[in-house]
Each structure stands twice: as C-alpha cells, then as structure tokens.
Design an enzyme around this catalytic site. Sequence first.
Site, PDB file in Angstrom:
ATOM      1  N   THR A  30       0.835  -1.205   0.000  1.00 49.75           N
ATOM      2  CA  THR A  30       0.000   0.000   0.000  1.00 49.75           C
ATOM      3  C   THR A  30       0.869   1.255   0.000  1.00 49.75           C
ATOM      4  O   THR A  30       0.517   2.275  -0.578  1.00 49.75           O
ATOM      5  CB  THR A  30      -0.914   0.011   1.243  1.00 49.75           C
ATOM      6  OG1 THR A  30      -1.547  -1.260   1.371  1.00 49.75           O
ATOM      7  CG2 THR A  30      -1.989   1.072   1.143  1.00 49.75           C
ATOM      8  N   SER A  64       6.430   3.859   8.369  1.00 48.90           N
ATOM      9  CA  SER A  64       5.266   4.580   8.889  1.00 48.90           C
ATOM     10  C   SER A  64       4.994   4.297  10.361  1.00 48.90           C
ATOM     11  O   SER A  64       5.840   4.519  11.209  1.00 48.90           O
ATOM     12  CB  SER A  64       4.060   4.265   8.009  1.00 48.90           C
ATOM     13  OG  SER A  64       2.966   5.036   8.398  1.00 48.90           O
ATOM     14  N   HIS A  65       3.841   3.701  10.634  1.00 47.95           N
ATOM     15  CA  HIS A  65       3.396   3.501  12.015  1.00 47.95           C
ATOM     16  C   HIS A  65       3.853   2.151  12.568  1.00 47.95           C
ATOM     17  O   HIS A  65       3.488   1.795  13.680  1.00 47.95           O
ATOM     18  CB  HIS A  65       1.874   3.575  12.045  1.00 47.95           C
ATOM     19  CG  HIS A  65       1.257   2.705  10.994  1.00 47.95           C
ATOM     20  ND1 HIS A  65       1.291   3.055   9.667  1.00 47.95           N
ATOM     21  CD2 HIS A  65       0.666   1.508  11.056  1.00 47.95           C
ATOM     22  CE1 HIS A  65       0.728   2.099   8.952  1.00 47.95           C
ATOM     23  NE2 HIS A  65       0.341   1.139   9.773  1.00 47.95           N
ATOM     24  N   ASP A  74       2.243   9.838  13.633  1.00 44.45           N
ATOM     25  CA  ASP A  74       2.870   8.506  13.584  1.00 44.45           C
ATOM     26  C   ASP A  74       4.360   8.571  13.266  1.00 44.45           C
ATOM     27  O   ASP A  74       4.956   9.648  13.247  1.00 44.45           O
ATOM     28  CB  ASP A  74       2.149   7.623  12.567  1.00 44.45           C
ATOM     29  CG  ASP A  74       2.428   8.053  11.143  1.00 44.45           C
ATOM     30  OD1 ASP A  74       2.622   9.256  10.915  1.00 44.45           O
ATOM     31  OD2 ASP A  74       2.472   7.184  10.247  1.00 44.45           O
ATOM     32  N   ASP A  99       6.284   8.476  10.644  1.00 40.14           N
ATOM     33  CA  ASP A  99       6.816   9.368   9.614  1.00 40.14           C
ATOM     34  C   ASP A  99       6.015  10.662   9.474  1.00 40.14           C
ATOM     35  O   ASP A  99       6.218  11.416   8.519  1.00 40.14           O
ATOM     36  CB  ASP A  99       6.883   8.636   8.268  1.00 40.14           C
ATOM     37  CG  ASP A  99       5.530   8.152   7.792  1.00 40.14           C
ATOM     38  OD1 ASP A  99       4.660   7.870   8.636  1.00 40.14           O
ATOM     39  OD2 ASP A  99       5.330   8.065   6.566  1.00 40.14           O
ATOM     40  N   ASP A 155       2.801  11.376   8.839  1.00 38.00           N
ATOM     41  CA  ASP A 155       1.703  11.634   7.906  1.00 38.00           C
ATOM     42  C   ASP A 155       0.325  11.339   8.504  1.00 38.00           C
ATOM     43  O   ASP A 155      -0.683  11.771   7.966  1.00 38.00           O
ATOM     44  CB  ASP A 155       1.900  10.899   6.566  1.00 38.00           C
ATOM     45  CG  ASP A 155       2.037   9.400   6.706  1.00 38.00           C
ATOM     46  OD1 ASP A 155       2.043   8.898   7.853  1.00 38.00           O
ATOM     47  OD2 ASP A 155       2.156   8.722   5.662  1.00 38.00           O
ATOM     48  N   ARG A 156       0.290  10.629   9.625  1.00 40.81           N
ATOM     49  CA  ARG A 156      -1.019  10.352  10.236  1.00 40.81           C
ATOM     50  C   ARG A 156      -1.314  11.343  11.366  1.00 40.81           C
ATOM     51  O   ARG A 156      -0.408  11.970  11.899  1.00 40.81           O
ATOM     52  CB  ARG A 156      -1.044   8.952  10.843  1.00 40.81           C
ATOM     53  CG  ARG A 156      -0.958   7.871   9.804  1.00 40.81           C
ATOM     54  CD  ARG A 156      -1.159   6.506  10.419  1.00 40.81           C
ATOM     55  NE  ARG A 156      -1.227   5.531   9.334  1.00 40.81           N
ATOM     56  CZ  ARG A 156      -1.763   4.324   9.440  1.00 40.81           C
ATOM     57  NH1 ARG A 156      -2.267   3.922  10.593  1.00 40.81           N
ATOM     58  NH2 ARG A 156      -1.792   3.513   8.405  1.00 40.81           N
ATOM     59  N   LYS A 197      -0.403  12.494   2.897  1.00 45.81           N
ATOM     60  CA  LYS A 197      -1.188  12.908   4.048  1.00 45.81           C
ATOM     61  C   LYS A 197      -0.245  13.606   5.023  1.00 45.81           C
ATOM     62  O   LYS A 197       0.974  13.431   4.954  1.00 45.81           O
ATOM     63  CB  LYS A 197      -1.924  11.740   4.665  1.00 45.81           C
ATOM     64  CG  LYS A 197      -1.083  10.597   5.083  1.00 45.81           C
ATOM     65  CD  LYS A 197      -1.975   9.390   5.316  1.00 45.81           C
ATOM     66  CE  LYS A 197      -1.139   8.213   5.734  1.00 45.81           C
ATOM     67  NZ  LYS A 197      -1.619   6.945   5.225  1.00 45.81           N
TER      68      LYS A 197
HETATM   69  C1  G1P Z   1      -2.968   1.246   5.849  1.00 42.20           C
HETATM   70  C2  G1P Z   1      -4.236   2.045   5.834  1.00 42.20           C
HETATM   71  C3  G1P Z   1      -4.281   2.911   4.601  1.00 42.20           C
HETATM   72  C4  G1P Z   1      -3.029   3.785   4.523  1.00 42.20           C
HETATM   73  C5  G1P Z   1      -1.796   2.910   4.631  1.00 42.20           C
HETATM   74  C6  G1P Z   1      -0.518   3.741   4.708  1.00 42.20           C
HETATM   75  O1  G1P Z   1      -2.927   0.389   4.727  1.00 42.20           O
HETATM   76  O2  G1P Z   1      -5.375   1.222   5.909  1.00 42.20           O
HETATM   77  O3  G1P Z   1      -5.434   3.716   4.628  1.00 42.20           O
HETATM   78  O4  G1P Z   1      -2.996   4.514   3.331  1.00 42.20           O
HETATM   79  O5  G1P Z   1      -1.852   2.098   5.801  1.00 42.20           O
HETATM   80  O6  G1P Z   1      -0.499   4.562   5.850  1.00 42.20           O
HETATM   81  P1  G1P Z   1      -3.338  -1.177   4.802  1.00 42.20           P
HETATM   82  O7  G1P Z   1      -2.459  -1.791   5.858  1.00 42.20           O
HETATM   83  O8  G1P Z   1      -4.768  -1.202   5.222  1.00 42.20           O
HETATM   84  O9  G1P Z   1      -3.102  -1.693   3.422  1.00 42.20           O
HETATM   85 ZN    ZN Z   2       2.784   7.098   8.235  1.00 45.94          ZN
END
Ligand code: G1P
Ligand code: ZN
Length: 544
Positions: A18, A113-114, A277, A279, A281-282, A376
């Site tokens: 993603t 990311s997170h 988070d 990086d 962006d959240r 984001k």
């Molecule tokens: C998750 C979130 C999605 C976001 C992505 C990156 O992806 O659901 O909205 O864009 O993290 O932060 P997922 O793990 O669901 O594929």
């Molecule tokens: Zn992130």
Amino acid sequence: MNVNEVSTRPFEGQKPGTSGLRKKVAVFRQPHYLENFVQAWFDSLDGHAGATLVLGGDGRFYNRTAAQTILRMAAANGVGRVLVGQGALLSTPAASCVIRKHRAFGGFVLSASHNPGGPDGDFGIKYNIGNGGPAPEKYTQAAFDRTTTLDRYLIVDEPDVDLDRLGETRLGDMTVEVVDPVADYAELMEALFDFEALRKLFRSGFRICFDAMHAITGPYAQAILEDRLGAPAGSVINGVPLEDFGGGHPDPNLKHAHELVEIMFGDDAPAFGAASDGDGDRNMVLGDRFFVTPSDSLAVLAANATLIPGYRKGLNGVARSMPTSGAVDRVAGELGLPCFETPTGWKFFGNLMDAGKATFCGEESFGTSSDHVREKDGLWAVLAWLNLLAERPGQSVADLVRAHWQRFGRNYYSRHDYEGLDSDAANDLMAHLRATVPGLEGMNLDGYKVRTGDDFAYTDPVDGSESLSQGVRVIFEDGSRIVYRLSGTGTEGATLRVYIERFEPNASKHGIETQDALADLIAIARGLAEIERRTGRADPTVIT
Ligand code: G1P
Ligand code: ZN
C-alpha cells in the site's frame, strides 16, 4: 569517480505494498537487499540522470545506514544532486513539500510509517514522484518487475557523507545538499494557516497536548507549535525522535497513543490533543474527553475549510478512500462539491489533486491532507483544527463535532482489525466473501436488507487506469456498509480489516457509544465472513 558494478541475484517479494516496500529490519540488512530494490528504481525510472532527488526518513533504526547507501547508489547512477534532510531526517509530508518546492525529479522516503522500529522492528522505503506523491502503480509495478531480473547494481566507492552538517558537499560527481528538515515545511504551514490567530489563541491560555510518540514529528511540532506559535513549553510530549520510538508503536490511535489518551480523558485535560505517527503523515485528533474519528475529522474540516486562509476560496472537491465513512460525502452533497471514492492508499489521490479535482482528501486510517503536498500530513490536520478552534472561540472540539452531526447527520463508524492471521486462512476468508457477497443482493440479514455486494474496482477519472479487487463491500438499503479487505502494509502474517458504518440522521440518537450503535452490523460482519471459524479469533486485536 570510481563506480563499482556489483553482481547480485533477485530477491523474492520486493513488491511495494500500500505504501512502499516494508520488511523486517533483518530482511533489509541482508547483503544486497536494499541495493537491489534501489537499483530497480533507477533502472525503471526514466530521466533521473543529472536530476535532483530528495532523500530523508523517519529516523528509525537503519535510517542513516540506508541513506548513505542510497547516496552512493544515486551518485553511481548519474543523479546530479540530492537534497537530504539533516541527520537523514524528513517527515513524509516534508519530503513531499521539499520535492515540490525544489522541483525535484522525485525522492526516496525511508520509513515503515506507524510500524514499530528498532533492530527487531520494521524498515521501509518508498519512492515519490515529481509531484511529491507516492509513485502510482504503473511505477511500482515497473520497479517490481525489474527486481525479478536484476543481476547487478551500481555504487560508488566513497566515504560516508557528513549528514549532520548543513550545506553542500560532493559525492563522486554528485552534489549532496544537507538541508534543514523543518524549514521549508514550516514556511508552507505559515502560508496556509492564520499563525497570528493561533498565537492569539495560545496567549489566551488555550492548552494543547501533542504526542510525537518519539517519532519524526517531534522537531516539527516543537518548531511550529511551541517556538513559532507560542504553545506553552511542554505542549509537545515524547518530542525526541528515537531509533526504536522508545519501544512504542508509533501509531496515533486510541490503543497505541495511550499516554495522550490518558491525558485527554483525565482530570484537567487540555482543550485539544493530537498525535502523529512514525513518519508524520497520520494524525489523531482529540478534544477534552472526546475522540474525533478520522472520517469525521475530514468532514468537519471540509465543511469549515473557508475559515482557513489557505482555503478561503473554497475547495475544488473532496476525496476519501472507499472504506472511509461517507461523512464527507454529505458535506460535499450540501456544499455542491465533487466527491471521489478511491481505493485505499494515498497514491490514488495524487491524480485528482494534480488535475485540480480534489483539494481535501482523507482516509479512515488517521490520514488527512490537502493539495498543499501530495501526502497525508499529520501536523497540517492539527493546524487546521487549531485554526478552526481559533475562529470559533469558546467552542470545544466536542461542540464543533456535535454541531456538525446536527447539521449533516452522524456516520457511526468503526474499524476492527484482526492482526497476525495465518495468511492462507485470511486469503480463504476473502475468497469466500468474493464468492458469496454478490449473491446477497436483495437478502435480509437480521433486519438489514442488502442493496449491493461487490468487490470494489476503481477507474481513475484522470488517466483511466484500473484497480481491481480493492475490498469486498456489503451495502445495505439504509446506506449502512460493511467492508472487508486485507492489509497491504503488514510484515507478519495477514491482517483482516473490517469496516462498519451506519448513518444516523436523528440528532436525539447521536449520543450512543459507537460499538453499541454498530452492534447489529458487527455481528452480521463476523457471521458473513465466518471470522471465528476461519481464523480462530473471536475478537479483533485493535478497534479504531
Ligand atoms: C494502511 C491504511 C491505509 C493507509 C496505509 C498507509 O494500509 O489502511 O489507509 O494509506 O496504511 O499509511 P493497509 O495496511 O490497510 O493496506
Ligand atoms: Zn505514516
């Protein structure tokens, strides 16, 4: 310049998910693993020779090592110049800002990311294109295809660059410019928001708590909220970025941002709380004893956008990812704005923003932003909320949201995650849903009549590209929805996400606890997917 051509063999599974390629640190530390992936990008990108790239990351373990490798490979692959954040740091939105401002060819962002960090945690890398946004699928596919045949990579034999000293140096024939990671971003925020009104708000005694979760937004929040806007010292907590995020899970939700949640739901809570988070962006937005769902946050910001100087002229349109609640659709309907529904992942918003079709975009996964960048942006959302609160003196976060529900109705909404599932079981569960859900149309499930059932497919209105199989939807006659999809960002087993939504127009019924308001649909969702029987899990691991 001494360029080495190093022989290598393809690694399996270097397909970006993603949001870029995410793996355990141990996977990235295998000899040639990172190098192969980076070389695949250079081989599949056209036009990087002599161009400017941006580089930075969220500061997690392996960030610096990876940055040095990428710099050596950029030099070997003929890149002209790299702008790198001091200390190899750049938040995701700041990287997007720097790419755009300096008209760079693109950039590498080092982040998972997170996801947790540290030697046993996760690492990640994503490539952003010249508009500052995540590379769309045609690019990630081309890079992935290249990883499957790669047999050599190029790297220069040069010492490490000093990434702590601002200014220019050379690496082979390439220029490296170490830049302040905060400056360009802070300047952009000042151009969008009414900083004078925000200073006044803080002078009036308004208290906030921003939890940087020992991740990248610490320095940004400190510089903007405390230093420039005058929020009282101590407003930013956990502000020092650590390689392992202090052992925490840098995901701004009610479960993982527990320190902030305790403060905001405790005695003498500040008026406003937020977290970001790994990086940056959240974002999660809280009021005094009040949680704002990300879907509602997007809707409230869209409804009030013209109160913010940068959006005074109004929005071109809004967009949300498919699983995000329809709260913003109601705002768009009332304000006469175009509204787009895209697959999950920020990369799908880029074309809409570039084409001037959407100004505000959001995802239920704590992502909100506008066309000021192509990512984001956690701090942007925080400043947007603060700007609204400054324009509505005396009103609390809860007051603003309740008034919004009163006007537009309330979309009760929750996401249930089942993490760490056996991948085969999870894939079978989705296959079962794909096979059965279309046949539910017209059926009555515990009082809810099914209007449609499908697997969401998206045709990009700008370039016509198609994305199939983006999540199974069960949509009921009253607009309630259940959505199922598997995560594309995890690194262990599979994660099933179940999204549940019900619209309540009647203001006298807006005070129900969310899980209670959705109880019937939650039971239907579990039954339809046979979650317990297929996964052995009676309950989700995370509820947001
Ligand atoms: C998750 C979130 C999605 C976001 C992505 C990156 O992806 O659901 O909205 O864009 O993290 O932060 P997922 O793990 O669901 O594929
Ligand atoms: Zn992130």
